[in-house]
Design a protein around this motif. Structure first.
Motif, PDB file in Angstrom:
ATOM      1  N   PRO A  23      49.220  35.233  46.209  1.00 33.64           N
ATOM      2  CA  PRO A  23      47.872  35.405  46.745  1.00 33.64           C
ATOM      3  C   PRO A  23      46.964  36.109  45.732  1.00 33.64           C
ATOM      4  CG  PRO A  23      49.512  36.011  48.381  1.00 33.64           C
ATOM      5  CD  PRO A  23      50.257  35.800  47.096  1.00 33.64           C
ATOM      6  N   LEU A  24      45.707  35.698  45.705  1.00 35.36           N
ATOM      7  CA  LEU A  24      44.775  36.188  44.687  1.00 35.36           C
ATOM      8  C   LEU A  24      44.201  37.557  45.049  1.00 35.36           C
ATOM      9  CD1 LEU A  24      43.141  35.660  42.092  1.00 35.36           C
ATOM     10  CD2 LEU A  24      41.456  34.447  43.511  1.00 35.36           C
ATOM     11  N   VAL A  25      44.232  38.463  44.070  1.00 37.41           N
ATOM     12  CA  VAL A  25      43.621  39.790  44.177  1.00 37.41           C
ATOM     13  C   VAL A  25      42.701  39.965  42.974  1.00 37.41           C
ATOM     14  CG1 VAL A  25      43.989  42.279  44.272  1.00 37.41           C
ATOM     15  CG2 VAL A  25      45.641  40.732  45.357  1.00 37.41           C
ATOM     16  N   ALA A  87      37.018  28.899  41.022  1.00 36.08           N
ATOM     17  CA  ALA A  87      37.408  28.440  39.687  1.00 36.08           C
ATOM     18  C   ALA A  87      38.898  28.638  39.445  1.00 36.08           C
ATOM     19  CB  ALA A  87      36.594  29.169  38.619  1.00 36.08           C
ATOM     20  N   LEU A  88      39.488  29.609  40.125  1.00 35.09           N
ATOM     21  CA  LEU A  88      40.921  29.868  39.991  1.00 35.09           C
ATOM     22  C   LEU A  88      41.747  29.018  40.956  1.00 35.09           C
ATOM     23  CD1 LEU A  88      40.757  33.748  39.584  1.00 35.09           C
ATOM     24  CD2 LEU A  88      41.276  32.080  37.799  1.00 35.09           C
ATOM     25  N   GLY A  89      41.062  28.111  41.647  1.00 33.55           N
ATOM     26  CA  GLY A  89      41.756  27.182  42.520  1.00 33.55           C
ATOM     27  C   GLY A  89      42.118  27.724  43.882  1.00 33.55           C
ATOM     28  N   GLU A  90      41.437  28.791  44.304  1.00 28.66           N
ATOM     29  CA  GLU A  90      41.744  29.414  45.584  1.00 28.66           C
ATOM     30  C   GLU A  90      40.562  29.298  46.545  1.00 28.66           C
ATOM     31  OE1 GLU A  90      44.646  30.437  46.310  1.00 28.66           O
ATOM     32  OE2 GLU A  90      45.599  30.597  44.339  1.00 28.66           O
ATOM     33  N   GLU A  91      40.848  29.474  47.822  1.00 24.14           N
ATOM     34  CA  GLU A  91      39.807  29.461  48.854  1.00 24.14           C
ATOM     35  C   GLU A  91      39.428  30.859  49.315  1.00 24.14           C
ATOM     36  OE1 GLU A  91      38.143  26.825  49.856  1.00 24.14           O
ATOM     37  OE2 GLU A  91      39.284  25.591  48.443  1.00 24.14           O
ATOM     38  N   GLU A  92      40.292  31.841  49.029  1.00 25.60           N
ATOM     39  CA  GLU A  92      40.020  33.207  49.477  1.00 25.60           C
ATOM     40  C   GLU A  92      40.749  34.188  48.572  1.00 25.60           C
ATOM     41  OE1 GLU A  92      41.423  33.436  53.474  1.00 25.60           O
ATOM     42  OE2 GLU A  92      43.531  33.277  52.893  1.00 25.60           O
ATOM     43  N   ALA A  93      40.370  35.473  48.677  1.00 27.59           N
ATOM     44  CA  ALA A  93      40.993  36.507  47.857  1.00 27.59           C
ATOM     45  C   ALA A  93      40.799  37.858  48.525  1.00 27.59           C
ATOM     46  CB  ALA A  93      40.383  36.534  46.452  1.00 27.59           C
ATOM     47  N   VAL A 104      29.695  45.613  44.415  1.00 28.83           N
ATOM     48  CA  VAL A 104      29.838  44.158  44.411  1.00 28.83           C
ATOM     49  C   VAL A 104      30.869  43.722  45.454  1.00 28.83           C
ATOM     50  CG1 VAL A 104      30.455  42.146  43.015  1.00 28.83           C
ATOM     51  CG2 VAL A 104      29.170  44.032  41.980  1.00 28.83           C
ATOM     52  N   ALA A 105      31.963  44.440  45.553  1.00 27.50           N
ATOM     53  CA  ALA A 105      32.997  44.078  46.518  1.00 27.50           C
ATOM     54  C   ALA A 105      32.484  44.170  47.950  1.00 27.50           C
ATOM     55  CB  ALA A 105      34.218  44.984  46.331  1.00 27.50           C
ATOM     56  N   TRP A 106      31.829  45.281  48.270  1.00 23.36           N
ATOM     57  CA  TRP A 106      31.297  45.437  49.635  1.00 23.36           C
ATOM     58  C   TRP A 106      30.311  44.319  49.965  1.00 23.36           C
ATOM     59  CZ3 TRP A 106      34.381  48.164  52.199  1.00 23.36           C
ATOM     60  CH2 TRP A 106      34.762  49.469  51.901  1.00 23.36           C
ATOM     61  N   HIS A 107      29.412  44.021  49.051  1.00 26.97           N
ATOM     62  CA  HIS A 107      28.391  43.017  49.331  1.00 26.97           C
ATOM     63  C   HIS A 107      28.981  41.606  49.384  1.00 26.97           C
ATOM     64  CE1 HIS A 107      25.460  46.243  48.509  1.00 26.97           C
ATOM     65  NE2 HIS A 107      24.675  45.530  49.295  1.00 26.97           N
ATOM     66  N   THR A 108      29.997  41.338  48.570  1.00 27.91           N
ATOM     67  CA  THR A 108      30.641  40.028  48.662  1.00 27.91           C
ATOM     68  C   THR A 108      31.291  39.861  50.029  1.00 27.91           C
ATOM     69  OG1 THR A 108      31.086  40.093  46.272  1.00 27.91           O
ATOM     70  CG2 THR A 108      32.265  38.441  47.563  1.00 27.91           C
ATOM     71  N   ALA A 109      31.931  40.915  50.515  1.00 22.66           N
ATOM     72  CA  ALA A 109      32.541  40.860  51.845  1.00 22.66           C
ATOM     73  C   ALA A 109      31.482  40.741  52.934  1.00 22.66           C
ATOM     74  CB  ALA A 109      33.391  42.105  52.072  1.00 22.66           C
ATOM     75  N   LEU A 110      30.327  41.357  52.713  1.00 18.27           N
ATOM     76  CA  LEU A 110      29.228  41.264  53.680  1.00 18.27           C
ATOM     77  C   LEU A 110      28.633  39.864  53.705  1.00 18.27           C
ATOM     78  CD1 LEU A 110      27.126  42.723  55.574  1.00 18.27           C
ATOM     79  CD2 LEU A 110      25.796  43.152  53.488  1.00 18.27           C
ATOM     80  N   ILE A 116      36.844  36.202  51.889  1.00 17.59           N
ATOM     81  CA  ILE A 116      37.412  37.508  51.574  1.00 17.59           C
ATOM     82  C   ILE A 116      38.469  37.884  52.613  1.00 17.59           C
ATOM     83  CG2 ILE A 116      36.927  39.944  51.177  1.00 17.59           C
ATOM     84  CD1 ILE A 116      35.776  37.959  49.082  1.00 17.59           C
ATOM     85  N   ARG A 117      39.743  37.907  52.188  1.00 11.65           N
ATOM     86  CA  ARG A 117      40.836  38.286  53.098  1.00 11.65           C
ATOM     87  C   ARG A 117      40.846  39.776  53.378  1.00 11.65           C
ATOM     88  NH1 ARG A 117      46.149  38.034  52.725  1.00 11.65           N
ATOM     89  NH2 ARG A 117      46.240  38.335  50.463  1.00 11.65           N
ATOM     90  N   GLY A 118      40.357  40.544  52.444  1.00 15.34           N
ATOM     91  CA  GLY A 118      40.316  41.984  52.597  1.00 15.34           C
ATOM     92  C   GLY A 118      39.505  42.577  51.470  1.00 15.34           C
ATOM     93  N   VAL A 119      38.964  43.780  51.692  1.00 15.04           N
ATOM     94  CA  VAL A 119      38.144  44.438  50.680  1.00 15.04           C
ATOM     95  C   VAL A 119      38.522  45.914  50.618  1.00 15.04           C
ATOM     96  CG1 VAL A 119      36.260  44.718  52.378  1.00 15.04           C
ATOM     97  CG2 VAL A 119      35.794  45.001  49.926  1.00 15.04           C
ATOM     98  N   ALA A 120      38.785  46.389  49.415  1.00 20.44           N
ATOM     99  CA  ALA A 120      39.064  47.808  49.185  1.00 20.44           C
ATOM    100  C   ALA A 120      38.095  48.323  48.134  1.00 20.44           C
ATOM    101  CB  ALA A 120      40.506  48.013  48.730  1.00 20.44           C
ATOM    102  N   ALA A 121      37.660  49.551  48.306  1.00 22.56           N
ATOM    103  CA  ALA A 121      36.684  50.115  47.375  1.00 22.56           C
ATOM    104  C   ALA A 121      37.069  51.540  47.020  1.00 22.56           C
ATOM    105  CB  ALA A 121      35.285  50.079  47.968  1.00 22.56           C
ATOM    106  N   LEU A 122      36.783  51.907  45.772  1.00 21.79           N
ATOM    107  CA  LEU A 122      37.017  53.250  45.266  1.00 21.79           C
ATOM    108  C   LEU A 122      35.673  53.897  44.955  1.00 21.79           C
ATOM    109  CD1 LEU A 122      39.653  51.537  44.620  1.00 21.79           C
ATOM    110  CD2 LEU A 122      40.005  53.101  42.694  1.00 21.79           C
ATOM    111  N   SER A 123      35.444  55.061  45.488  1.00 22.69           N
ATOM    112  CA  SER A 123      34.315  55.936  45.175  1.00 22.69           C
ATOM    113  C   SER A 123      33.037  55.622  45.944  1.00 22.69           C
ATOM    114  CB  SER A 123      34.009  55.939  43.667  1.00 22.69           C
ATOM    115  OG  SER A 123      32.908  56.764  43.387  1.00 22.69           O
TER     116      SER A 123
END
Length: 316
Positions: A23-25, A87-93, A104-110, A116-123
């Motif tokens: 699975p893609l991370v 581009a990496l051949g996946e439908e979700e990550a 960027v991560a929060w807004h992509t999930a929004l 987006i299967r899940g989102v984790a953020a630091l700081s």
């Protein structure tokens, strides 16, 4: 072993470091940084059965970007994440971000919870849209010398930072290290000075950063300069305007947050910010609060960050 290559995404050639299969991370870096910041997490996540990818985002590291300032909006940055997934051949990550990478991560999930299967953020905390443009809010609160306001005028900050890139990177990495006494909560540039004068410095390097690793980052910014990356900040008001339709919207994918007691960015949100997270995150799976940790937590406390991320990934 990690491999490096370029991937065509949205008309850009993005440099990625990748390892493993499964699975893609995707690991997103902050400012002033690159995918190299995730060097301690790549191997362990790959060994746990994932295809882990750390891109140099638009205009950062070895990934070049357009010249126009408006090509660095949060919609472009989130679009690059979605484009990279496909581009990496996946439908979700699952996406993980630190500092600006967290934004960027929060807004992509929004914006694209379907990929987006899940989102984790630091700081950096999840976004709450203010009633006024952010540069207006910050100037009213801290004055025109607030560092994000200082970044708005093209040519000024990059001239300061590019004058001595090694000094710049040393100060940036030291400023939010737990090994440096905290002299001010918010960096504010005094008249006639630059941002580096307002940040905390230290002799030598923090214990968690080697001269060899610093040299990698110095070489990167000596080649690319800082303009493209600073353009991310120059879109803050534009982002606010264009995100009006998502005012008060919650982030729905499963989420995880990593903070630290000596990181000034989450501390600026005031007491009780952890308890308020469910107001924005509808499926918060957990919070790691690193006692005594600073801003560069994936470098300072790599094992704890690794274990927390692996635990989150295992739940999904």
């Amino acid at each position: 072993m990690p491999k490096n290559r370029f991937v065509e995404v949205n008309g850009l050639s993005l440099h990625i470091t990748e390892q493993g299969s499964g699975p893609l991370v995707i690991l997103l870096h902050g400012f002033p940084d690159s995918g190299y910041t995730w060097r301690h997490q790549l191997g362990p996540i790959a060994d746990a059965g994932y295809h882990v990818v750390a891109p140099d985002q638009r205009g950062a590291g070895k990934s070049r970007g357009p010249e126009a300032v408006d090509q660095y909006s949060i919609f472009h940055l989130a679009g690059d994440v979605v484009g990279l997934i496909h581009a990496l051949g996946e439908e979700e990550a699952v996406i993980v971000g630190h500092d600006w990478g967290a934004v960027v991560a929060w807004h992509t999930a929004l914006l694209r919870p379907d990929v987006i299967r899940g989102v984790a953020a630091l700081s950096v905390l999840p976004p709450r849209r203010t009633s006024e443009p952010p540069m207006t809010v910050s100037e009213k609160k801290f004055g025109p010398g607030f560092y994000q306001n200082y970044f708005q005028k093209p040519g000024v900050a990059e001239a300061e930072f590019e004058r001595d890139v090694e000094k710049t990177m040393r100060v940036f990495f030291a400023d939010r290290s737990p090994e440096v006494p905290l002299e001010s909560l918010v960096p504010v540039v005094a008249p006639g000075e630059g941002l580096l004068d307002a940040l905390n410095a230290m002799p030598g390097l923090p214990s968690w950063l080697s001269e060899e690793d610093l040299a990698v980052m110095v070489a990167t910014f000596e080649e690319t300069g800082f303009t493209s990356f600073l353009n991310w900040y120059r879109n803050l008001d534009r982002n606010w305007e264009q995100l009006a339709a998502w005012h008060d919207a919650k982030i729905t994918p499963p989420s995880f947050f990593v903070t630290a007691t000596r990181d000034l960015i989450p501390a600026a949100a005031g007491p009780g910010f952890i308890e308020r997270l469910p107001e924005v995150l509808s499926d918060l799976r957990g919070v790691l609060n690193l006692e005594g940790g600073g801003h560069w937590m994936q470098l300072e406390r790599p094992a704890e960050v690794r274990d927390a991320l692996l635990g989150f990934l295992a739940e999904l």
